[in-house]
Each structure stands twice: as structure tokens, then as C-alpha cells.
Design a protein around this motif. Structure first.
Motif, PDB file in Angstrom:
ATOM      1  N   VAL A  21       5.380  30.914 -16.925  1.00  0.00           N
ATOM      2  CA  VAL A  21       6.566  30.935 -17.790  1.00  0.00           C
ATOM      3  C   VAL A  21       6.372  31.946 -18.920  1.00  0.00           C
ATOM      4  O   VAL A  21       7.239  32.784 -19.183  1.00  0.00           O
ATOM      5  CB  VAL A  21       6.860  29.530 -18.366  1.00  0.00           C
ATOM      6  CG1 VAL A  21       7.963  29.599 -19.408  1.00  0.00           C
ATOM      7  CG2 VAL A  21       7.230  28.561 -17.257  1.00  0.00           C
ATOM      8  N   ALA A  71      15.849  34.736 -18.753  1.00  0.00           N
ATOM      9  CA  ALA A  71      15.755  33.353 -18.249  1.00  0.00           C
ATOM     10  C   ALA A  71      14.421  32.740 -18.658  1.00  0.00           C
ATOM     11  O   ALA A  71      14.361  31.602 -19.137  1.00  0.00           O
ATOM     12  CB  ALA A  71      15.909  33.337 -16.730  1.00  0.00           C
ATOM     13  N   PHE A  72      13.349  33.508 -18.477  1.00  0.00           N
ATOM     14  CA  PHE A  72      12.032  32.979 -18.819  1.00  0.00           C
ATOM     15  C   PHE A  72      11.830  32.884 -20.327  1.00  0.00           C
ATOM     16  O   PHE A  72      11.066  32.046 -20.796  1.00  0.00           O
ATOM     17  CB  PHE A  72      10.928  33.809 -18.162  1.00  0.00           C
ATOM     18  CG  PHE A  72      10.681  33.422 -16.733  1.00  0.00           C
ATOM     19  CD1 PHE A  72       9.955  32.281 -16.434  1.00  0.00           C
ATOM     20  CD2 PHE A  72      11.200  34.167 -15.692  1.00  0.00           C
ATOM     21  CE1 PHE A  72       9.737  31.897 -15.117  1.00  0.00           C
ATOM     22  CE2 PHE A  72      10.980  33.804 -14.375  1.00  0.00           C
ATOM     23  CZ  PHE A  72      10.249  32.661 -14.084  1.00  0.00           C
ATOM     24  N   ALA A 132      13.344  29.726 -21.073  1.00  0.00           N
ATOM     25  CA  ALA A 132      12.476  28.722 -20.459  1.00  0.00           C
ATOM     26  C   ALA A 132      11.204  28.509 -21.286  1.00  0.00           C
ATOM     27  O   ALA A 132      10.690  27.388 -21.369  1.00  0.00           O
ATOM     28  CB  ALA A 132      12.111  29.145 -19.040  1.00  0.00           C
ATOM     29  N   VAL A 167      12.910  24.789 -15.550  1.00  0.00           N
ATOM     30  CA  VAL A 167      11.816  25.688 -15.939  1.00  0.00           C
ATOM     31  C   VAL A 167      10.733  25.672 -14.862  1.00  0.00           C
ATOM     32  O   VAL A 167      10.241  26.723 -14.434  1.00  0.00           O
ATOM     33  CB  VAL A 167      11.242  25.272 -17.306  1.00  0.00           C
ATOM     34  CG1 VAL A 167      10.066  26.166 -17.677  1.00  0.00           C
ATOM     35  CG2 VAL A 167      12.308  25.318 -18.371  1.00  0.00           C
ATOM     36  N   ILE A 199      12.001  27.745 -11.765  1.00  0.00           N
ATOM     37  CA  ILE A 199      11.933  29.216 -11.779  1.00  0.00           C
ATOM     38  C   ILE A 199      10.481  29.684 -11.868  1.00  0.00           C
ATOM     39  O   ILE A 199      10.127  30.715 -11.308  1.00  0.00           O
ATOM     40  CB  ILE A 199      12.803  29.846 -12.904  1.00  0.00           C
ATOM     41  CG1 ILE A 199      12.335  29.432 -14.282  1.00  0.00           C
ATOM     42  CG2 ILE A 199      14.271  29.508 -12.712  1.00  0.00           C
ATOM     43  CD1 ILE A 199      12.988  30.259 -15.387  1.00  0.00           C
ATOM     44  N   ALA A 200       9.619  28.902 -12.526  1.00  0.00           N
ATOM     45  CA  ALA A 200       8.208  29.306 -12.629  1.00  0.00           C
ATOM     46  C   ALA A 200       7.551  29.264 -11.245  1.00  0.00           C
ATOM     47  O   ALA A 200       6.857  30.212 -10.850  1.00  0.00           O
ATOM     48  CB  ALA A 200       7.468  28.396 -13.597  1.00  0.00           C
TER      49      ALA A 200
END
Lengths: 297, 278
Positions: A52, A262-263, A266, B110, B113-114
Motif C-alpha cells: 500500500v 487510489a493507493f 488507501a 485497501v 487493491i494491495a
């Protein structure tokens, strides 16, 4: 009585096994088990967390910062904070009330009530969102009445808040019920005999006794409230800058191939997760509470 | 329970139970009942037809199959992790112990997507699997990876307290009677730990079946191939097929309730086993 007193922090207690020949494995076996555990831990838990932050900073700090101050992202932060700010206090009141009724009184059907309180944990988040569409949606039970009065619940902020409340209902109640049951009723009964009113007893005797359990429940409840995705996704309608929470904003940015942004969003949620775990672990160390599976059905 | 009912001394019962039931009904029970009431708009044969179309059946196979497999994998590695955390000292142990609950604390989107970034073709792990022809992201294997991630804490946190409370006498007795360490583990400790392992399995499975956020990013969501059941509900909703979505949701709810009963029974068994193992 004071079930809190048993100290059982996992760190450092392994000596009683390691120094006991009857309860320990040969060194190579021991290190093999530890190595397998660490590889599994690294691959499935640590790596996603690290990924992340790596992905968030791939384009540098400037892009990172720019992604976070983008108006739609800021709006999503505001909505996430609002959803948590409404759902956590409501579930706090519910948790305390339910624990008072269940732990301090005897009545028929108590076990059924406890199971019903846990129900949201065993329902898929998607189903949790769906039920509010069925009640408040255009074709739902209250749909015609709501549209006649121009009230929007589903695909609007109230729906997001309701879905968040649904998925976080059990957290605080589930922490408080066993704690208050373990503490018994003697202290409250003594306070009443000594002339305290019901409220005084509750505020000065019961609440101080459960303050750590309360904080524990609130922290977990808040983490789930801010991070909920599935339930909120169903009732959101995905209107940019209006009905997107942070996790939904992550999805939108990701689906637009705007990975760095996005990250970046996140990573804020990942930081929240880390803070949650730090506070949770600290409370466990302070009170000797054992970590249990959180959010288990 | 046994006759001697305590007289009601503490005040506030009526108010607290009243509010509890009101709140629970308003937020949880009445909305949930809508699923069954809405499903009742379908006749039984219509209902059956909706919940057994090939595409929906394929999603059950994926959701239940991957969840079973993920829970089984978690039982094996969760036991090893719990064993390491309770029985051994090693550097970084407290850090690992605290991070076990990451799958709960980290929002599922999260995590989704990770994991996708890691296992995509050019990802940290994916690039090393690619030469061997192993594709994880956008395949059913990706679903499995996400469900393993989400289930880790359930097994570890169910087995860990049991291992901590396990009285050393059992192992000492077995050793003094001449059992090898492996025999002791297999014949003495494993039966004692079995209820906790089964409970952990059931919890991880129940969670995995309903999981949505961490899966949809990595799954690829191809109908008949990598489409999980919760996604079917979403897809039907987006096509304004409310009745169809609700019917599939009713199936999931029934499965959840059944699992809840199984889990309650397993947990009762585990706590009895814990008490007798002390």
C-alpha cells in the motif's frame, strides 16, 4: 470476580514451554515451524500492508499530497468521518444499554437476544446494503412515501450512515456483555443499598469498571465504520464528491487506473488500521485481555 | 436457570431491554426480514429457477469452494502461527502478534487493491510467478488468495488462547509414559485442540463466503469463472432485478444462519474443551 486480573500477555511467556523438555520440540523443528509461520505471515499479511505504502509513494511525495487534497477525496474523507461520527456513538449507546439489560438482569430468551445482536457479523456486507435498498429504495416498502415527501435515503448520505450502523451494531455490545457479566452485580447492589440512585450507580460504579472494554469496543467499531466497503457500496450510488466514502473513493480511482491516487487514499486507511491495532494491543497489554477474533460471526 | 431466580434489584431493566429490542429491530431485524418478504413475491419454482441458473450455480461453486479451501489452508498455517506465538520466543514476535488482526483492521477495499498490485503480472510477487505460467490476479486463484488473507485472524485467535491455557501436565504425563514428542502432539494435543481448530475453520469459512471488498479487485469477475455470489447480487441490483438479487441474498442469508448455528455449537464445545484442558 475480576476476570481482568489474569495477566496473559503472549510475549515472554513462552519460557515455561521452551525450558520444559516435555513441552518443547527439537531445535530444527522449532525453527522450521517459526520459519514457515513467518513466511506465511510475510506473504499474506505484511506484504499487502507494505505494498500500500510503496504504491502510494511511487510517484513521489508531491503527487501523494496532490492526490490527498483533491476536492473529491477531501469530500470522501468528510463523509467517512461523518458516518463514523454518527454510527459509533449510536452503537455505543446501544452497546451500553444492551449490556446493562443482559449482564445485570435475568430474563428468558437472553441467549437468543445475544445471538441476534451478533447477527450483523454473519451477514454478508452486500446483503446488509441490499436490505436498506429493499426498505428505502424507489421500489422498496417506504419508497413511494419517501419520494412523495422528497426524502432520499438510499443512494444518499442517510443510506450510507444506516448501512454503516448495521455492520457495526455488535462491536461494543459484544465487548461489554462478557465483561459486565464477569464483574457480577455485587458492587452495583452495594451502591444502591448505600443510597445511590440508579444513574449514580451506573455512572460511578458500572462505567468506570468497564472503561477499557468500552474503549476497546469503540476502537474496533470505529475501524469497521470507517473502512466498510461492501454494504456502503450497495447504498451509495457512487456520486462523486457527495456519496463516496474513502473506501469507495479508493475503488473509483483504482477503476480509473489512477493507481497512485487510489493507493494514496488507501494509505490513509492503512494508517488508520495501524493506529487501531496499536491502541487495541496497548489495551490488551494493560488489561491482560486476550486477543480474540474480531468481527467473528 | 435452576429454580433460584435472583430478585430483580438493579434498576433500569424495562428501559434498557426496551431500547435494545427497539434499536435491534429497527436497524437489523426488520430490514433483514425484508429479504424474505421480498423473496416471497416469487413462487417456489420461480425462486428455485432464479437461484439455480448456471451463472449463479458457478458463483456458488467458486464462493463455497474457494472459502472451504482458504479456511483449510488457514487452519494449517494458523495453527503453526499460533503455535509459534505461544510456544516460542523469537525476534519480532510481539509485532507479529499485534499485526495478526490486520485483515480485520485494514479496510477490505485497501486489502483488495494491495493484493491485486502484488499478484498482478508485473507485481512484487506476480512477476516471479509469471514465467512459470501461474496467474493469480484476475483468476479464481486470486479469489483464494484474498480469502486466505481475510481468514487468518479467525484461526489464530481461536487456537492461540486454547494453546496458552493448555495445562502442561498433559504433555508431561505423555512424555513420562514414553511417548515421543510427535506422538504427544498427534495423540494428546491435537485432539484437545481439535474443537478450536474446527471453530476457527468455521469462522474463517463463514467470513469468506460473504466477503466482497477484498475479492472483487483481484477476482477479474468473469461470469462463470471468477464471479463470487455477493457480486451476483450487486450485478442483479445494477440491472434493477431486485427480486433476483433478493432471492440470491435469501440463499446467502439461509447459509449464514445455518453457519451461525454450527459456529455456536462449536464454540460451546470449544469452551467446554478449554475448561477440561486447564
Amino acid at each position: 470476580m475480576a476476570a481482568v486480573a489474569q495477566m496473559s500477555v503472549s510475549g515472554g511467556r513462552a519460557e515455561r514451554f521452551e525450558t520444559n523438555p516435555a513441552a518443547s520440540e527439537p531445535l530444527p523443528v522449532k525453527w522450521l515451524i517459526i520459519t514457515i509461520s513467518l513466511v506465511f505471515f510475510g506473504a499474506f499479511l505484511l506484504l499487502p500492508l507494505i505494498a500500500v505504502f510503496i504504491e502510494a509513494l511511487r510517484k513521489g511525495w508531491q503527487a501523494y499530497w496532490a492526490a490527498l487534497v483533491e476536492p473529491d477525496v477531501v469530500a470522501s474523507m468528510r463523509l467517512t468521518l461523518l458516518a463514523a461520527a454518527v454510527s459509533v456513538p449510536l452503537n455505543l449507546v446501544f452497546g451500553i444499554t444492551a449490556a446493562w439489560a443482559i449482564a445485570k438482569h435475568d430474563f428468558r430468551g437472553k441467549q437468543i437476544l445475544v445471538t441476534l445482536i451478533d447477527l450483523p457479523f454473519s451477514v454478508s456486507p452486500v446483503v446488509a446494503g441490499l436490505v436498506y435498498v429493499l426498505v428505502f429504495g424507489a421500489q422498496g416498502w417506504l419508497g413511494p412515501w419517501l419520494s412523495a415527501h422528497e426524502i432520499k435515503i438510499v443512494f444518499a448520505v442517510p443510506g450510507i450512515i444506516l448501512a454503516t450502523i448495521f455492520v457495526t451494531v455488535p462491536f461494543i455490545a459484544r465487548e461489554l456483555i462478557p465483561l459486565m457479566q464477569a464483574q457480577g452485580r455485587e458492587e452495583e447492589e452495594a451502591a444502591l443499598v448505600l443510597g445511590a440512585t440508579g444513574w449514580q450507580t451506573f455512572l460511578r460504579v458500572t462505567l468506570p469498571n468497564v472503561k477499557w472494554g468500552l474503549l476497546y469496543g469503540v476502537i474496533l467499531c470505529n475501524a469497521r465504520a470507517m473502512g466498510e466497503f461492501g454494504a456502503v457500496s450497495v447504498v451509495s450510488g457512487h456520486i462523486r464528491g457527495q456519496t463516496n466514502t474513502m473506501p469507495l473513493q479508493v475503488e473509483i480511482l483504482y477503476n480509473e487506473y489512477n493507481f497512485a491516487a487510489a493507493f494514496a487514499v488507501a494509505s490513509l486507511l492503512a494508517l488508520l488500521a495501524l493506529v487501531t491495532l496499536v491502541i487495541k494491543t496497548t489495551i490488551e497489554w494493560r488489561t491482560g485481555r486476550k486477543a480474540r477474533a474480531v468481527g467473528a460471526p | 436457570m435452576l429454580g433460584r431466580r435472583r430478585p430483580r434489584v438493579l434498576p433500569g431493566f424495562g428501559l434498557s431491554i426496551g431500547f435494545t429490542l427497539f434499536y435491534l429491530s429497527l436497524i437489523v431485524l426488520v430490514p433483514l426480514s425484508a429479504v424474505f418478504i421480498k423473496s416471497a413475491e416469487l413462487s417456489l419454482s420461480q425462486f428455485w429457477h432464479v437461484v439455480t441458473t448456471p451463472r449463479v450455480l458457478a458463483s456458488y461453486r467458486l464462493s463455497f469452494g474457494a472459502s472451504l479451501l482458504a479456511a483449510a489452508i488457514n487452519v494449517v498455517f494458523g495453527l503453526l502461527l499460533a503455535w509459534s506465538l505461544v510456544r516460542y520466543n523469537f525476534p519480532g514476535k510481539r509485532f507479529i502478534d499485534a499485526l495478526i488482526d490486520l485483515p480485520f483492521a485494514l479496510p477490505t477495499a485497501v486489502a483488495g487493491i494491495a493484493l491485486t498490485a502484488i499478484y498482478a503480472r508485473n507485481g512484487m510477487v506476480g512477476q516471479y510467478l509469471e514465467p512459470y505460467g501461474i496467474k493469480v490476479a484476475y483468476t479464481p486463484l486470486g479469489v483464494l488468495v484474498a480469502l486466505i488473507f481475510i481468514g487468518v485472524p479467525f484461526v489464530v485467535r481461536t487456537v492461540q488462547p486454547m494453546l496458552e491455557d493448555l495445562d502442561l501436565e498433559f504433555e508431561e504425563a505423555a512424555a513420562s509414559l514414553g511417548a515421543s514428542r510427535w506422538q504427544t502432539i498427534r495423540r494428546v494435543m491435537f485432539p484437545i485442540l481439535a474443537p478450536a481448530l474446527l471453530t476457527g475453520f468455521a469462522l474463517a469459512f463463514a467470513r469468506a463466503v460473504g466477503e466482497y471488498g477484498s475479492v472483487i479487485f483481484i477476482a477479474g469477475n468473469m461470469p462463470m469463472v471468477s464471479e463470487i455470489t455477493p457480486l451476483i447480487i450487486i450485478t442483479k441490483l445494477e440491472q434493477y432485478d431486485y427480486v433476483g438479487a433478493t432471492a440470491v441474498a435469501a440463499v446467502m442469508l439461509i447459509v449464514s444462519f445455518a453457519l451461525l448455528l454450527v459456529i455456536n455449537a462449536l464454540q460451546a464445545w470449544t469452551s467446554r474443551a478449554t475448561r477440561s484442558a486447564r
